[in-house]
Design a protein around this motif. Structure first.
Motif, PDB file in Angstrom:
ATOM      1  N   ASP A  21     -35.501 105.468 -72.229  1.00 52.77           N
ATOM      2  CA  ASP A  21     -36.134 104.597 -71.891  1.00 52.77           C
ATOM      3  C   ASP A  21     -36.362 103.508 -73.430  1.00 52.77           C
ATOM      4  OD1 ASP A  21     -38.789 103.180 -71.950  1.00 52.77           O
ATOM      5  OD2 ASP A  21     -40.185 104.479 -71.975  1.00 52.77           O
ATOM      6  N   GLU A  22     -36.239 102.039 -73.166  1.00 49.78           N
ATOM      7  CA  GLU A  22     -36.548 101.156 -74.561  1.00 49.78           C
ATOM      8  C   GLU A  22     -37.499 100.547 -74.458  1.00 49.78           C
ATOM      9  OE1 GLU A  22     -32.564  98.536 -74.851  1.00 49.78           O
ATOM     10  OE2 GLU A  22     -31.612 100.503 -74.087  1.00 49.78           O
ATOM     11  N   SER A  23     -38.694 100.327 -74.014  1.00 45.88           N
ATOM     12  CA  SER A  23     -40.034  99.823 -73.545  1.00 45.88           C
ATOM     13  C   SER A  23     -40.851 100.420 -75.159  1.00 45.88           C
ATOM     14  CB  SER A  23     -40.624 100.523 -72.784  1.00 45.88           C
ATOM     15  OG  SER A  23     -41.589 102.025 -72.649  1.00 45.88           O
ATOM     16  N   GLU A  24     -40.527 101.216 -75.946  1.00 51.13           N
ATOM     17  CA  GLU A  24     -41.213 101.056 -77.096  1.00 51.13           C
ATOM     18  C   GLU A  24     -40.184 100.770 -78.578  1.00 51.13           C
ATOM     19  OE1 GLU A  24     -44.524 101.777 -77.370  1.00 51.13           O
ATOM     20  OE2 GLU A  24     -44.750 101.993 -75.172  1.00 51.13           O
ATOM     21  N   ARG A  25     -41.206 100.909 -79.813  1.00 46.02           N
ATOM     22  CA  ARG A  25     -40.006 100.843 -80.581  1.00 46.02           C
ATOM     23  C   ARG A  25     -39.317 101.694 -80.853  1.00 46.02           C
ATOM     24  NH1 ARG A  25     -39.811 101.725 -86.742  1.00 46.02           N
ATOM     25  NH2 ARG A  25     -39.253 100.109 -87.524  1.00 46.02           N
ATOM     26  N   SER A  26     -39.377 103.368 -80.676  1.00 43.21           N
ATOM     27  CA  SER A  26     -38.560 104.530 -80.872  1.00 43.21           C
ATOM     28  C   SER A  26     -38.080 104.350 -78.958  1.00 43.21           C
ATOM     29  CB  SER A  26     -39.833 105.471 -81.025  1.00 43.21           C
ATOM     30  OG  SER A  26     -39.898 105.581 -82.187  1.00 43.21           O
ATOM     31  N   HIS A  27     -37.322 105.032 -79.183  1.00 42.20           N
ATOM     32  CA  HIS A  27     -36.255 104.837 -77.778  1.00 42.20           C
ATOM     33  C   HIS A  27     -36.605 106.129 -77.429  1.00 42.20           C
ATOM     34  CE1 HIS A  27     -33.521 101.366 -78.431  1.00 42.20           C
ATOM     35  NE2 HIS A  27     -34.508 101.476 -78.168  1.00 42.20           N
ATOM     36  N   VAL A  28     -36.699 106.780 -76.363  1.00 48.76           N
ATOM     37  CA  VAL A  28     -37.134 108.023 -75.917  1.00 48.76           C
ATOM     38  C   VAL A  28     -36.048 108.301 -75.067  1.00 48.76           C
ATOM     39  CG1 VAL A  28     -38.412 109.681 -74.654  1.00 48.76           C
ATOM     40  CG2 VAL A  28     -39.649 107.967 -75.723  1.00 48.76           C
ATOM     41  N   TYR A  29     -35.341 109.478 -75.172  1.00 43.11           N
ATOM     42  CA  TYR A  29     -34.310 110.018 -74.043  1.00 43.11           C
ATOM     43  C   TYR A  29     -35.139 111.040 -72.729  1.00 43.11           C
ATOM     44  CZ  TYR A  29     -30.448 107.342 -77.018  1.00 43.11           C
ATOM     45  OH  TYR A  29     -30.646 106.311 -77.224  1.00 43.11           O
ATOM     46  N   ALA A  30     -33.763 110.472 -72.171  1.00 43.19           N
ATOM     47  CA  ALA A  30     -34.484 112.081 -71.458  1.00 43.19           C
ATOM     48  C   ALA A  30     -33.319 112.086 -69.735  1.00 43.19           C
ATOM     49  CB  ALA A  30     -35.662 111.707 -70.218  1.00 43.19           C
ATOM     50  N   PRO A  31     -33.024 113.986 -69.330  1.00 40.51           N
ATOM     51  CA  PRO A  31     -31.749 114.078 -69.140  1.00 40.51           C
ATOM     52  C   PRO A  31     -31.961 113.215 -67.633  1.00 40.51           C
ATOM     53  CG  PRO A  31     -33.441 116.209 -69.080  1.00 40.51           C
ATOM     54  CD  PRO A  31     -33.811 115.072 -69.796  1.00 40.51           C
ATOM     55  N   ALA A  32     -30.809 113.005 -67.668  1.00 41.99           N
ATOM     56  CA  ALA A  32     -30.378 112.132 -65.726  1.00 41.99           C
ATOM     57  C   ALA A  32     -30.630 113.231 -64.891  1.00 41.99           C
ATOM     58  CB  ALA A  32     -29.544 111.691 -66.233  1.00 41.99           C
ATOM     59  N   GLN A  33     -30.486 114.040 -65.411  1.00 41.80           N
ATOM     60  CA  GLN A  33     -31.203 114.828 -64.162  1.00 41.80           C
ATOM     61  C   GLN A  33     -30.850 116.834 -63.930  1.00 41.80           C
ATOM     62  OE1 GLN A  33     -26.845 115.456 -61.630  1.00 41.80           O
ATOM     63  NE2 GLN A  33     -25.387 114.754 -63.564  1.00 41.80           N
ATOM     64  N   SER A  34     -31.279 117.493 -63.127  1.00 39.41           N
ATOM     65  CA  SER A  34     -31.719 118.157 -63.328  1.00 39.41           C
ATOM     66  C   SER A  34     -30.756 118.887 -64.265  1.00 39.41           C
ATOM     67  CB  SER A  34     -32.257 119.408 -62.471  1.00 39.41           C
ATOM     68  OG  SER A  34     -31.711 119.667 -61.374  1.00 39.41           O
ATOM     69  N   GLN A  35     -31.130 120.522 -64.965  1.00 39.00           N
ATOM     70  CA  GLN A  35     -29.969 121.565 -65.724  1.00 39.00           C
ATOM     71  C   GLN A  35     -29.408 121.944 -63.925  1.00 39.00           C
ATOM     72  OE1 GLN A  35     -31.115 124.788 -67.357  1.00 39.00           O
ATOM     73  NE2 GLN A  35     -29.293 125.330 -67.924  1.00 39.00           N
ATOM     74  N   ASN A  36     -30.161 122.613 -62.725  1.00 42.23           N
ATOM     75  CA  ASN A  36     -28.381 122.808 -61.856  1.00 42.23           C
ATOM     76  C   ASN A  36     -28.310 121.879 -61.486  1.00 42.23           C
ATOM     77  OD1 ASN A  36     -29.060 125.164 -60.128  1.00 42.23           O
ATOM     78  ND2 ASN A  36     -29.602 123.901 -58.750  1.00 42.23           N
ATOM     79  N   MET A  37     -28.414 120.493 -60.891  1.00 41.36           N
ATOM     80  CA  MET A  37     -27.913 119.710 -60.858  1.00 41.36           C
ATOM     81  C   MET A  37     -26.490 119.487 -61.611  1.00 41.36           C
ATOM     82  SD  MET A  37     -29.793 117.594 -57.930  1.00 41.36           S
ATOM     83  CE  MET A  37     -28.409 116.636 -57.977  1.00 41.36           C
ATOM     84  N   LEU A  38     -26.943 119.159 -62.681  1.00 36.57           N
ATOM     85  CA  LEU A  38     -26.169 119.507 -63.695  1.00 36.57           C
ATOM     86  C   LEU A  38     -24.689 119.566 -63.569  1.00 36.57           C
ATOM     87  CD1 LEU A  38     -24.492 117.104 -66.009  1.00 36.57           C
ATOM     88  CD2 LEU A  38     -25.718 119.279 -67.748  1.00 36.57           C
ATOM     89  N   GLN A  39     -25.146 121.368 -63.621  1.00 39.44           N
ATOM     90  CA  GLN A  39     -24.700 123.061 -63.425  1.00 39.44           C
ATOM     91  C   GLN A  39     -23.276 122.824 -62.228  1.00 39.44           C
ATOM     92  OE1 GLN A  39     -27.115 126.209 -64.182  1.00 39.44           O
ATOM     93  NE2 GLN A  39     -26.795 126.090 -66.204  1.00 39.44           N
ATOM     94  N   THR A  40     -24.336 122.704 -61.355  1.00 42.70           N
ATOM     95  CA  THR A  40     -23.188 122.229 -60.150  1.00 42.70           C
ATOM     96  C   THR A  40     -22.318 121.026 -59.840  1.00 42.70           C
ATOM     97  OG1 THR A  40     -24.803 123.257 -58.782  1.00 42.70           O
ATOM     98  CG2 THR A  40     -23.763 122.172 -57.529  1.00 42.70           C
ATOM     99  N   SER A  41     -23.003 119.939 -61.019  1.00 41.64           N
ATOM    100  CA  SER A  41     -21.426 118.941 -60.740  1.00 41.64           C
ATOM    101  C   SER A  41     -20.007 119.092 -61.988  1.00 41.64           C
ATOM    102  CB  SER A  41     -22.155 117.930 -61.622  1.00 41.64           C
ATOM    103  OG  SER A  41     -21.592 116.808 -61.502  1.00 41.64           O
ATOM    104  N   LEU A  42     -21.083 120.057 -63.153  1.00 36.19           N
ATOM    105  CA  LEU A  42     -19.346 119.891 -64.068  1.00 36.19           C
ATOM    106  C   LEU A  42     -18.835 121.899 -63.181  1.00 36.19           C
ATOM    107  CD1 LEU A  42     -21.505 120.577 -67.380  1.00 36.19           C
ATOM    108  CD2 LEU A  42     -20.246 118.418 -66.461  1.00 36.19           C
ATOM    109  N   LEU A  43     -19.590 122.346 -62.819  1.00 42.14           N
ATOM    110  CA  LEU A  43     -18.261 123.972 -62.323  1.00 42.14           C
ATOM    111  C   LEU A  43     -17.808 122.781 -61.329  1.00 42.14           C
ATOM    112  CD1 LEU A  43     -17.645 126.716 -61.904  1.00 42.14           C
ATOM    113  CD2 LEU A  43     -19.726 126.234 -60.271  1.00 42.14           C
ATOM    114  N   LYS A  44     -17.963 121.697 -60.253  1.00 46.67           N
ATOM    115  CA  LYS A  44     -17.354 120.887 -59.330  1.00 46.67           C
ATOM    116  C   LYS A  44     -16.082 120.152 -59.541  1.00 46.67           C
ATOM    117  CE  LYS A  44     -20.478 120.567 -55.060  1.00 46.67           C
ATOM    118  NZ  LYS A  44     -21.197 119.554 -54.347  1.00 46.67           N
ATOM    119  N   GLU A  45     -16.588 119.944 -61.453  1.00 45.34           N
ATOM    120  CA  GLU A  45     -15.106 118.991 -62.011  1.00 45.34           C
ATOM    121  C   GLU A  45     -14.071 119.907 -62.758  1.00 45.34           C
ATOM    122  OE1 GLU A  45     -14.908 115.884 -65.232  1.00 45.34           O
ATOM    123  OE2 GLU A  45     -16.901 116.169 -64.583  1.00 45.34           O
TER     124      GLU A  45
END
Length: 76
Positions: A30-54
C-alpha cells in the motif's frame, strides 16, 4: 521484531527483501501513505499449498508419492 532476535539485521536489508517478495507476488504494498505498508498476498495455507505443488512438479516429476517416499526415507 526481527532485531530482537537478530541484531545484525538492518532496515535496508529487510526493506530489500520485502521489495523482492513484492516483485515475486508474495506481498502486496500500500503506497497511499508516506511509509509503505506490506501485507501477505495470500494466506499461509494457500502459499504452502502452492509451494508444495511447485516442489512436487519440479523436484518429483509431479509425483506426490515420490515426495512422500523421499520424506519417509529420512525418518526410517
Amino acid at each position: 521484531a526481527m532485531r530482537e532476535e537478530r541484531a545484525d539485521v538492518t532496515y535496508a536489508s529487510v526493506l530489500r527483501q520485502m521489495q523482492v517478495m513484492h516483485a515475486k507476488g508474495l506481498l502486496t504494498r500500500d503506497e497511499s501513505e508516506r511509509s509503505h505498508v506490506y501485507a501477505p498476498a495470500q494466506s499461509q495455507n494457500m502459499l504452502q499449498t502452492s509451494l508444495l505443488k511447485e516442489l512436487i512438479h519440479k523436484a518429483f516429476s509431479g509425483s506426490g508419492k515420490a515426495l512422500v517416499m523421499a520424506a519417509l526415507r529420512k525418518h526410517v
